[in-house]
Scaffold this active site. Structure first.
Site, mmCIF file in Angstrom:
data_model
loop_
_atom_site.group_PDB
_atom_site.id
_atom_site.type_symbol
_atom_site.label_atom_id
_atom_site.label_comp_id
_atom_site.label_asym_id
_atom_site.label_seq_id
_atom_site.Cartn_x
_atom_site.Cartn_y
_atom_site.Cartn_z
ATOM 1 N N TYR A 136 -41.051 -25.187 2.700
ATOM 2 C CA TYR A 136 -39.725 -24.607 2.460
ATOM 3 C C TYR A 136 -39.589 -23.226 3.123
ATOM 4 O O TYR A 136 -38.563 -22.923 3.745
ATOM 5 C CB TYR A 136 -39.464 -24.511 0.949
ATOM 6 C CG TYR A 136 -38.187 -23.784 0.605
ATOM 7 C CD1 TYR A 136 -36.941 -24.398 0.771
ATOM 8 C CD2 TYR A 136 -38.215 -22.467 0.132
ATOM 9 C CE1 TYR A 136 -35.767 -23.714 0.476
ATOM 10 C CE2 TYR A 136 -37.052 -21.791 -0.166
ATOM 11 C CZ TYR A 136 -35.829 -22.415 0.004
ATOM 12 O OH TYR A 136 -34.667 -21.733 -0.280
ATOM 13 N N LYS A 142 -30.762 -25.349 4.969
ATOM 14 C CA LYS A 142 -30.593 -26.363 3.907
ATOM 15 C C LYS A 142 -29.696 -27.514 4.377
ATOM 16 O O LYS A 142 -29.823 -28.642 3.908
ATOM 17 C CB LYS A 142 -30.026 -25.712 2.632
ATOM 18 C CG LYS A 142 -31.008 -24.735 1.974
ATOM 19 C CD LYS A 142 -30.339 -23.966 0.840
ATOM 20 C CE LYS A 142 -31.311 -22.979 0.192
ATOM 21 N NZ LYS A 142 -30.644 -22.097 -0.798
ATOM 22 N N TYR A 158 -22.620 -19.761 -1.271
ATOM 23 C CA TYR A 158 -23.141 -19.380 -2.585
ATOM 24 C C TYR A 158 -22.022 -19.454 -3.622
ATOM 25 O O TYR A 158 -21.091 -20.245 -3.481
ATOM 26 C CB TYR A 158 -23.762 -17.963 -2.550
ATOM 27 C CG TYR A 158 -24.811 -17.795 -1.486
ATOM 28 C CD1 TYR A 158 -25.985 -18.529 -1.522
ATOM 29 C CD2 TYR A 158 -24.630 -16.906 -0.440
ATOM 30 C CE1 TYR A 158 -26.970 -18.360 -0.550
ATOM 31 C CE2 TYR A 158 -25.610 -16.737 0.538
ATOM 32 C CZ TYR A 158 -26.766 -17.470 0.476
ATOM 33 O OH TYR A 158 -27.723 -17.309 1.438
ATOM 34 N N VAL A 216 -29.465 -15.626 3.741
ATOM 35 C CA VAL A 216 -29.680 -14.211 3.423
ATOM 36 C C VAL A 216 -30.202 -13.375 4.596
ATOM 37 O O VAL A 216 -30.284 -12.159 4.491
ATOM 38 C CB VAL A 216 -30.625 -14.003 2.210
ATOM 39 C CG1 VAL A 216 -29.963 -14.394 0.919
ATOM 40 C CG2 VAL A 216 -31.950 -14.702 2.412
ATOM 41 N N SER A 251 -31.008 -19.904 4.340
ATOM 42 C CA SER A 251 -30.353 -21.040 3.669
ATOM 43 C C SER A 251 -29.513 -21.918 4.587
ATOM 44 O O SER A 251 -29.121 -23.018 4.181
ATOM 45 C CB SER A 251 -29.478 -20.539 2.515
ATOM 46 O OG SER A 251 -30.279 -20.357 1.383
HETATM 47 N N1 GLU Z 1 -35.544 -18.323 1.907
HETATM 48 C C1 GLU Z 1 -34.523 -17.838 1.029
HETATM 49 C C2 GLU Z 1 -34.857 -18.124 -0.414
HETATM 50 O O1 GLU Z 1 -35.223 -19.196 -0.729
HETATM 51 C C3 GLU Z 1 -33.233 -18.457 1.404
HETATM 52 C C4 GLU Z 1 -32.142 -17.944 0.549
HETATM 53 C C5 GLU Z 1 -30.824 -17.895 1.235
HETATM 54 O O2 GLU Z 1 -30.721 -17.720 2.444
HETATM 55 O O3 GLU Z 1 -29.846 -18.053 0.506
HETATM 56 O O4 GLU Z 1 -34.758 -17.288 -1.259
#
Ligand code: GLU
Length: 309
Positions: free
Chosen positions: A193, A68, A245, A263, A65
């Protein structure tokens, strides 16, 4: 303003390593489940161009994430603020990052922010390109510019592993396609993604990205404005309100710097006008944040008085 010392960073890392026992490696992406919980690394990249590190600083991990933030910066630069915020909202949420509930409740159905998975998928849908390779290529290009490292790429095995098991993200994407939030092929989007989430680098490279954000989007060595200051500011604001988060509020109290976690166990932090900090430790707490990452950042933020509040 005290400078982060190499010796001190190493001794703090020795102290926080043990906290990995309090967390668990993410297991919903098969390839991430194989990460070793005892691996740890941290780096601080000063806006003066110097960098200090502790632990396995050469170890490369996937951004998950954390990517992002890069995708959001690309979308803002390519399409502008109006287009981005017609697709995603600006508000934090107490829902977990994979939640679908708000998509159904909000009318029109629009992801609440670009840091939850639904919002991130809507942002990745804005990447230009004929296929997933070209779409993720836009994000990789920015990562190369920010790190000044031309070898940055994604990990094919992790990307494939997530693509094959991303049932929840697939359902978010199909729900948004049905509601006109995203356009084009959902499978191509999922492919882009999951490749984006699998972009790989080490803590020194990630800390350099943080340093450019700390320097308002301008490369501290070349003076090139890689990300316009206002867009860098938008990214940092989302890091404060949604970056950790649904633990972003408690992180703001405990640490108080813009940060984004993934994550895989990565955390990117930004210390305004001072530098970027990156920590990696795959054992996660129940909200999905690296346990040693949070602990180390808490110690550093207290010691160096980093909190923006
Ligand atoms: N690739 C992970 C997902 O989409 C990223 C989630 C994360 O790192 O929060 O579930």
């Amino acid at each position: 303003m005290k400078k982060v010392s190499d010796e001190q960073l190493k001794s703090w890392m020795e102290h926080v390593r043990i906290y990995a026992n309090n967390g668990k490696v993410a297991d919903y992406i098969p390839a991430l489940m194989r990460q070793k919980p005892e691996i740890n690394a941290a780096a601080y990249y000063d806006v003066d161009g110097s960098c200090v590190g502790a632990g396995q600083t050469e170890y490369r991990f996937t951004l998950q994430s954390v990517s992002k933030i890069l995708a959001l910066a690309v979308a803002l630069m390519k399409h502008g603020e109006g287009a981005v915020f017609s697709r995603v909202g600006k508000e934090p949420t107490s829902d977990p990052f994979y939640s679908i509930s708000k998509l159904e409740l909000e009318k029109p159905s629009k992801p609440i922010n670009p840091m939850i998975n639904a919002g991130a998928l809507a942002i990745t849908n804005m990447m230009c390109g004929e296929n997933s390779e070209e779409m993720v290529g836009e994000i990789i290009q920015l990562a190369k510019e920010l790190t000044r490292e031309d070898s940055i790429d994604y990990d094919e095995e992790v990307a494939k592993s997530e693509y094959e098991s991303a049932f929840l993200n697939r359902s978010l994407a199909y729900f948004m396609k049905q509601n006109g939030v995203i356009t084009g092929s959902v499978e191509e989007l999922l492919d882009a993604y999951t490749k984006q989430c699998a972009i790989t680098m080490n803590v020194q490279q990630l800390a350099r990205i943080g340093a450019v954000f700390a320097n308002d989007g301008k490369d501290m060595e070349t003076n090139e404005q890689i990300i316009p200051e206002h867009y860098a500011q938008i990214c940092k604001t989302f890091m404060v309100t949604c970056g950790m988060y649904n633990a972003s509020g408690s992180f703001a109290i405990r640490v108080g710097i813009p940060a984004k976690s993934g994550v895989s166990g990565a955390i990117l932090g930004v210390v305004k006008n001072q530098g970027g900090v990156a920590v990696f430790g795959p054992a996660l707490d129940e909200k999905g944040n690296s346990v040693i990452g949070i602990k180390l950042l808490e110690i550093m933020a207290k010691h160096y008085k980093w909190s923006i509040f």
